[in-house]
Design a protein around this motif. Structure first.
Motif, mmCIF file in Angstrom:
data_model
loop_
_atom_site.group_PDB
_atom_site.id
_atom_site.type_symbol
_atom_site.label_atom_id
_atom_site.label_comp_id
_atom_site.label_asym_id
_atom_site.label_seq_id
_atom_site.Cartn_x
_atom_site.Cartn_y
_atom_site.Cartn_z
ATOM 1 N N LEU A 26 110.435 1.360 40.929
ATOM 2 C CA LEU A 26 108.977 1.195 41.017
ATOM 3 C C LEU A 26 108.470 0.094 40.091
ATOM 4 C CD1 LEU A 26 107.843 4.920 41.296
ATOM 5 C CD2 LEU A 26 107.840 3.171 43.096
ATOM 6 N N ILE A 27 109.065 -0.023 38.915
ATOM 7 C CA ILE A 27 108.658 -1.098 37.999
ATOM 8 C C ILE A 27 109.025 -2.453 38.589
ATOM 9 C CG2 ILE A 27 109.209 -2.154 35.761
ATOM 10 C CD1 ILE A 27 109.147 0.693 34.600
ATOM 11 N N TRP A 28 110.229 -2.565 39.166
ATOM 12 C CA TRP A 28 110.614 -3.813 39.815
ATOM 13 C C TRP A 28 109.623 -4.173 40.924
ATOM 14 C CZ3 TRP A 28 114.720 -7.405 39.651
ATOM 15 C CH2 TRP A 28 115.643 -7.199 38.623
ATOM 16 N N LEU A 29 109.259 -3.188 41.730
ATOM 17 C CA LEU A 29 108.315 -3.449 42.826
ATOM 18 C C LEU A 29 106.937 -3.836 42.302
ATOM 19 C CD1 LEU A 29 109.294 -0.559 45.275
ATOM 20 C CD2 LEU A 29 109.790 -3.015 45.522
ATOM 21 N N GLY A 32 107.129 -7.293 40.677
ATOM 22 C CA GLY A 32 107.274 -8.287 41.745
ATOM 23 C C GLY A 32 105.982 -8.525 42.500
ATOM 24 N N PHE A 33 105.276 -7.434 42.807
ATOM 25 C CA PHE A 33 104.004 -7.566 43.519
ATOM 26 C C PHE A 33 102.983 -8.341 42.684
ATOM 27 C CE2 PHE A 33 99.697 -5.916 44.205
ATOM 28 C CZ PHE A 33 99.513 -6.309 45.523
ATOM 29 N N VAL A 34 102.866 -7.963 41.412
ATOM 30 C CA VAL A 34 101.899 -8.646 40.534
ATOM 31 C C VAL A 34 102.290 -10.109 40.354
ATOM 32 C CG1 VAL A 34 100.995 -8.729 38.176
ATOM 33 C CG2 VAL A 34 101.183 -6.540 39.360
ATOM 34 N N LEU A 35 103.576 -10.371 40.172
ATOM 35 C CA LEU A 35 104.023 -11.752 39.987
ATOM 36 C C LEU A 35 103.712 -12.598 41.217
ATOM 37 C CD1 LEU A 35 105.491 -13.781 38.163
ATOM 38 C CD2 LEU A 35 107.616 -13.060 39.251
ATOM 39 N N LEU A 39 101.174 -15.723 41.052
ATOM 40 C CA LEU A 39 101.693 -17.084 41.257
ATOM 41 C C LEU A 39 100.880 -17.875 42.265
ATOM 42 C CD1 LEU A 39 105.567 -16.591 41.172
ATOM 43 C CD2 LEU A 39 104.080 -17.533 39.393
ATOM 44 N N SER A 40 100.268 -17.191 43.213
ATOM 45 C CA SER A 40 99.456 -17.920 44.192
ATOM 46 C C SER A 40 98.156 -18.446 43.571
ATOM 47 C CB SER A 40 99.148 -17.024 45.391
ATOM 48 O OG SER A 40 98.350 -15.921 44.990
#
Length: 96
Positions: A26-29, A32-35, A39-40
């Protein structure tokens, strides 16, 4: 130590490992989602790289700490969970 207690210890250990690794996933997800979302928005390439590297370090160290924790639990599970089971059984007996 009898087989019933060994089975209870193994079940508690497996449950803790499953929950710990599910939290890592869940932390990876989440990271990843926040990153990807951030980034956009970012235009400066230096800040983008800082975000990527810091996110990678965050998930790496978190994953390593959970790995070390589960390894430690595996080594000392009789002591760790045996104590928990003892207290759980005493509390159940006291409630009766």
């Amino acid at each position: 130590m009898n087989n019933k207690i060994k089975n209870r210890i193994q079940n508690m250990y497996l449950r803790d490992c499953i929950m710990a690794w599910a939290d890592v996933l869940l932390i990876w997800l989440a990271v990843g989602f926040v990153l990807i979302s951030i980034l956009s928005i970012l235009e400066d390439p230096v800040i983008r790289w800082v975000m990527i590297i810091s996110s990678a370090l965050l998930v790496f160290f978190n994953t390593a700490s959970v790995g070390a924790m589960t390894k430690h639990y595996a080594e000392d599970k009789e002591f760790i969970y045996g104590l928990d089971i003892k207290h759980l059984d005493e509390n159940r007996a006291a409630k009766r």
